[in-house]
Design an enzyme around this catalytic site. Structure first.
Site, mmCIF file in Angstrom:
data_model
loop_
_atom_site.group_PDB
_atom_site.id
_atom_site.type_symbol
_atom_site.label_atom_id
_atom_site.label_comp_id
_atom_site.label_asym_id
_atom_site.label_seq_id
_atom_site.Cartn_x
_atom_site.Cartn_y
_atom_site.Cartn_z
ATOM 1 N N THR A 153 0.857 -1.184 0.000
ATOM 2 C CA THR A 153 0.000 0.000 0.000
ATOM 3 C C THR A 153 0.891 1.231 0.000
ATOM 4 O O THR A 153 1.680 1.424 0.914
ATOM 5 C CB THR A 153 -0.892 -0.002 1.258
ATOM 6 O OG1 THR A 153 -1.616 -1.225 1.280
ATOM 7 C CG2 THR A 153 -1.861 1.163 1.243
ATOM 8 N N GLU B 211 -3.470 -5.358 -2.816
ATOM 9 C CA GLU B 211 -3.926 -6.546 -2.118
ATOM 10 C C GLU B 211 -4.921 -6.117 -1.052
ATOM 11 O O GLU B 211 -4.713 -5.107 -0.406
ATOM 12 C CB GLU B 211 -2.678 -7.173 -1.459
ATOM 13 C CG GLU B 211 -2.919 -8.406 -0.684
ATOM 14 C CD GLU B 211 -3.490 -9.492 -1.556
ATOM 15 O OE1 GLU B 211 -2.853 -9.825 -2.573
ATOM 16 O OE2 GLU B 211 -4.570 -9.999 -1.225
ATOM 17 N N LEU C 221 -20.007 -2.420 10.921
ATOM 18 C CA LEU C 221 -20.764 -1.496 11.764
ATOM 19 C C LEU C 221 -20.770 -1.995 13.204
ATOM 20 O O LEU C 221 -21.723 -1.762 13.939
ATOM 21 C CB LEU C 221 -22.209 -1.368 11.259
ATOM 22 C CG LEU C 221 -22.461 -0.420 10.089
ATOM 23 C CD1 LEU C 221 -23.959 -0.306 9.802
ATOM 24 C CD2 LEU C 221 -21.896 0.982 10.354
ATOM 25 N N CYS D 137 -2.744 -1.617 9.293
ATOM 26 C CA CYS D 137 -3.202 -1.022 8.029
ATOM 27 C C CYS D 137 -4.070 0.213 8.204
ATOM 28 O O CYS D 137 -3.652 1.315 7.857
ATOM 29 C CB CYS D 137 -3.956 -2.074 7.216
ATOM 30 S SG CYS D 137 -2.877 -3.385 6.646
HETATM 31 C C1 UDX Z 1 -7.778 -4.170 6.724
HETATM 32 C C2 UDX Z 1 -8.710 -4.273 5.514
HETATM 33 O O1 UDX Z 1 -9.952 -4.884 5.916
HETATM 34 C C3 UDX Z 1 -8.058 -5.079 4.405
HETATM 35 O O2 UDX Z 1 -8.890 -5.104 3.261
HETATM 36 C C4 UDX Z 1 -6.730 -4.434 4.054
HETATM 37 O O3 UDX Z 1 -6.070 -5.200 3.066
HETATM 38 C C5 UDX Z 1 -5.855 -4.318 5.296
HETATM 39 O O4 UDX Z 1 -6.537 -3.608 6.314
HETATM 40 P P1 UDX Z 1 -7.116 -5.817 8.721
HETATM 41 O O5 UDX Z 1 -6.245 -4.706 9.226
HETATM 42 O O6 UDX Z 1 -6.601 -7.201 8.681
HETATM 43 O O7 UDX Z 1 -7.605 -5.484 7.232
HETATM 44 O O8 UDX Z 1 -8.404 -5.834 9.670
HETATM 45 P P2 UDX Z 1 -9.961 -5.532 9.567
HETATM 46 O O9 UDX Z 1 -10.714 -6.779 9.630
HETATM 47 O O10 UDX Z 1 -10.261 -4.569 8.488
HETATM 48 O O11 UDX Z 1 -10.168 -4.787 10.966
HETATM 49 C C6 UDX Z 1 -9.487 -3.582 11.258
HETATM 50 C C7 UDX Z 1 -9.836 -3.084 12.648
HETATM 51 O O12 UDX Z 1 -11.174 -2.596 12.680
HETATM 52 C C8 UDX Z 1 -9.735 -4.114 13.754
HETATM 53 O O13 UDX Z 1 -9.101 -3.526 14.864
HETATM 54 C C9 UDX Z 1 -11.173 -4.467 14.053
HETATM 55 O O14 UDX Z 1 -11.348 -4.877 15.389
HETATM 56 C C10 UDX Z 1 -11.859 -3.136 13.786
HETATM 57 N N1 UDX Z 1 -13.281 -3.258 13.426
HETATM 58 C C11 UDX Z 1 -13.656 -3.933 12.313
HETATM 59 C C12 UDX Z 1 -14.250 -2.635 14.220
HETATM 60 O O15 UDX Z 1 -13.944 -2.007 15.239
HETATM 61 N N2 UDX Z 1 -15.560 -2.748 13.853
HETATM 62 C C13 UDX Z 1 -15.971 -3.413 12.744
HETATM 63 O O16 UDX Z 1 -17.175 -3.452 12.492
HETATM 64 C C14 UDX Z 1 -14.978 -4.033 11.954
#
Ligand code: UDX
Length: 439
Positions: free
Chosen positions: A121, A148, A254, A264
């Site tokens: 990224t 990705e 949500l 990320c």
């Molecule tokens: C994210 C993107 O989803 C992915 O597409 C990208 O390639 C990399 O960044 P990731 O960091 O693995 O992936 O986690 P993700 O599942 O997106 O969750 C990110 C954060 O948001 C976590 O801390 C999770 O707990 C939080 N989250 C997620 C919430 O607080 N509420 C939600 O409804 C969803």
């Protein structure tokens, strides 16, 4: 095809093994000897469901190997760049030194007709800059940008079954050649009818940062609603359910709670803002500053909620923190909201014990001043409050009756709105959550 993957972290290691699974002959290259050694011996340097099996299968097939020597990438038709772009110390911008180093090392072995594919990224404009470097140094070599979207915890599934393929290509005949090579790499995925978006470099780079910004915004939106729910006595979980039935909105992402962390979303929205500033378009992204602020306020609110529940003072109170990883099914603790809250509680005088099913080693290493326990029961022994800050399945499924026998005071704070409130209150617990009334 012969493929090289430079950078073997969460993204690169999984990508390399997945490419071998698709039938290619792959070498994964990383400067970190311990990582290369571990991967070569089937001992991944991180926890990722399904990855151990994928790695073993790929190594056994003889199609995958790892090396610290970029010279081993020589002769590959396609070279993927999968190194990290962390936040620069003291700044919002992304640290590009690993991407630049990877590209420069590849230039040493690159030959005409070969394709360099960026997956990291990056700030928009990077691909154009690297593309010029590639074609300038090795005429006839090409560069594409192919972001990705894998989520940790689902990395294997997301890599082998992506929901879309995005190709950022150079103009003209070079673009056609690069596209044909990428289609060959991803042949089984393409044949399955996976949607493809074929575009220019800048759009491909922006797809990734825009997607992550949207996800972060969605989470902060519902967390802003949680703040209002706290002020009005409304229930954010039911609110999310109700608005989520509208398929223009959708219920995914949500889940109100402690907000987003990880390697990320936080750094990507900041790097996006920094890049917009450089481009003179910073106004377009000022809202992301608020998204970041809302997210950070949730951590502070969680500490306040703990203080409230503990009769106004954290001093000397025993607090169990269930969860250290930034999300379940991962051992990644980068910018983990759970550890951030645990550290604040400890700094304010609480006696904190943190537990996690997978992330304890990482957490111990990065947060040596915190105390850790191997199990939830040990962490909660004689606790005055239990905070569930990462919604691992084993914490969601805790039996509130038996778990209640371990603690001193049955007070639970559900930082992820993941517990069954009725079951916990029926078992005599005081239940508190962000954005919901006390149970
Ligand atoms: C994210 C993107 O989803 C992915 O597409 C990208 O390639 C990399 O960044 P990731 O960091 O693995 O992936 O986690 P993700 O599942 O997106 O969750 C990110 C954060 O948001 C976590 O801390 C999770 O707990 C939080 N989250 C997620 C919430 O607080 N509420 C939600 O409804 C969803």
């Amino acid at each position: 095809m012969r493929i090289s993957v430079v950078g073997c972290g969460y993204l690169g290691a999984v990508h390399a093994a997945a490419m071998a699974e698709l039938g290619h002959e792959v070498v994964g290259v990383d400067v970190d000897e311990r990582k290369v050694d571990g991967l070569s011996r089937r001992r991944p340097p991180f926890y990722e469901p399904g990855f151990d099996e994928l790695l073993s299968r790929s190594l056994e097939s003889g199609r995958l190997r790892f090396s610290t020597d970029v010279g081993e990438a020589a002769g590959a038709q396609v070279h993927f760049v999968c190194v990290g772009t962390p936040q620069r110390r003291g700044e919002y911008a992304a640290d590009m030194r690993y991407v630049d180093a990877a590209a420069e090392s590849l230039l040493e072995i690159l030959e005409p007709g070969q394709l360099v594919v960026g997956k990291s990224t990056v700030p928009v404009g990077t691909a154009a800059r690297l593309g010029e470097m590639v074609t300038g140094k090795v005429p006839g070599a090409l560069l594409a940008w192919n972001p990705e979207f894998l989520r940790e915890g689902f990395a294997v599934q997301d890599t082998l079954h992506p929901d879309r393929l995005v190709y950022g290509l150079p103009a003209g005949a070079d673009g056609e050649t690069a596209r044909a090579l990428l289609d060959e790499v991803y042949a089984p995925i393409v044949e399955r009818g996976t949607p493809q978006v074929v575009t220019d470099y800048a759009t491909a780079e922006m797809v990734k940062t825009a997607a992550n910004s949207f996800l972060a915004t969605k989470i902060s939106f519902i967390n802003a609603m949680a703040e209002l729910c706290e002020a009005t006595g409304a229930d954010v979980k039911l609110l999310a359910d109700a608005i989520g039935y509208d398929d223009r909105i959708g219920r995914k992402f949500l889940n109100a709670g402690l907000g987003f962390g990880g390697g990320c979303l936080p750094k990507d929205i900041r790097a996006f803002m920094a890049r917009a500033g450089e481009l003179g378009a910073d106004q377009a992204l000022t809202f992301l500053k608020e998204v970041d602020n809302i997210n950070m306020r949730r951590r502070i609110r969680m500490v306040e909620l703990a203080r409230e529940v503990l009769d106004g003072s954290l001093l000397g109170k025993r607090v169990a923190v269930l969860g250290a990883a930034f999300k379940p099914d991962s051992d990644d603790i980068r910018d983990s909201p759970a550890l951030n809250v645990a550290a604040q509680l400890q700094l304010q005088g609480a006696v904190v014990c943190v537990t996690d099913p997978a992330a304890l080693d990482n957490a111990r290493r990065e947060w040596p001043h915190l105390d850790f326990c191997p199990t939830a029961e040990e962490a909660a022994e004689r606790a005055d409050a239990v905070l569930v800050l990462t919604e691992w399945k084993q914490y969601r499924e805790l039996d509130p009756v038996t778990f209640g026998r371990v603690v001193r005071q049955k007070r639970v704070l559900d930082g992820r709105n993941a517990l069954d409130r009725e079951a916990w209150t029926a078992a005599g617990w005081t239940y508190r959550a962000l954005g919901r009334r006390a149970g």
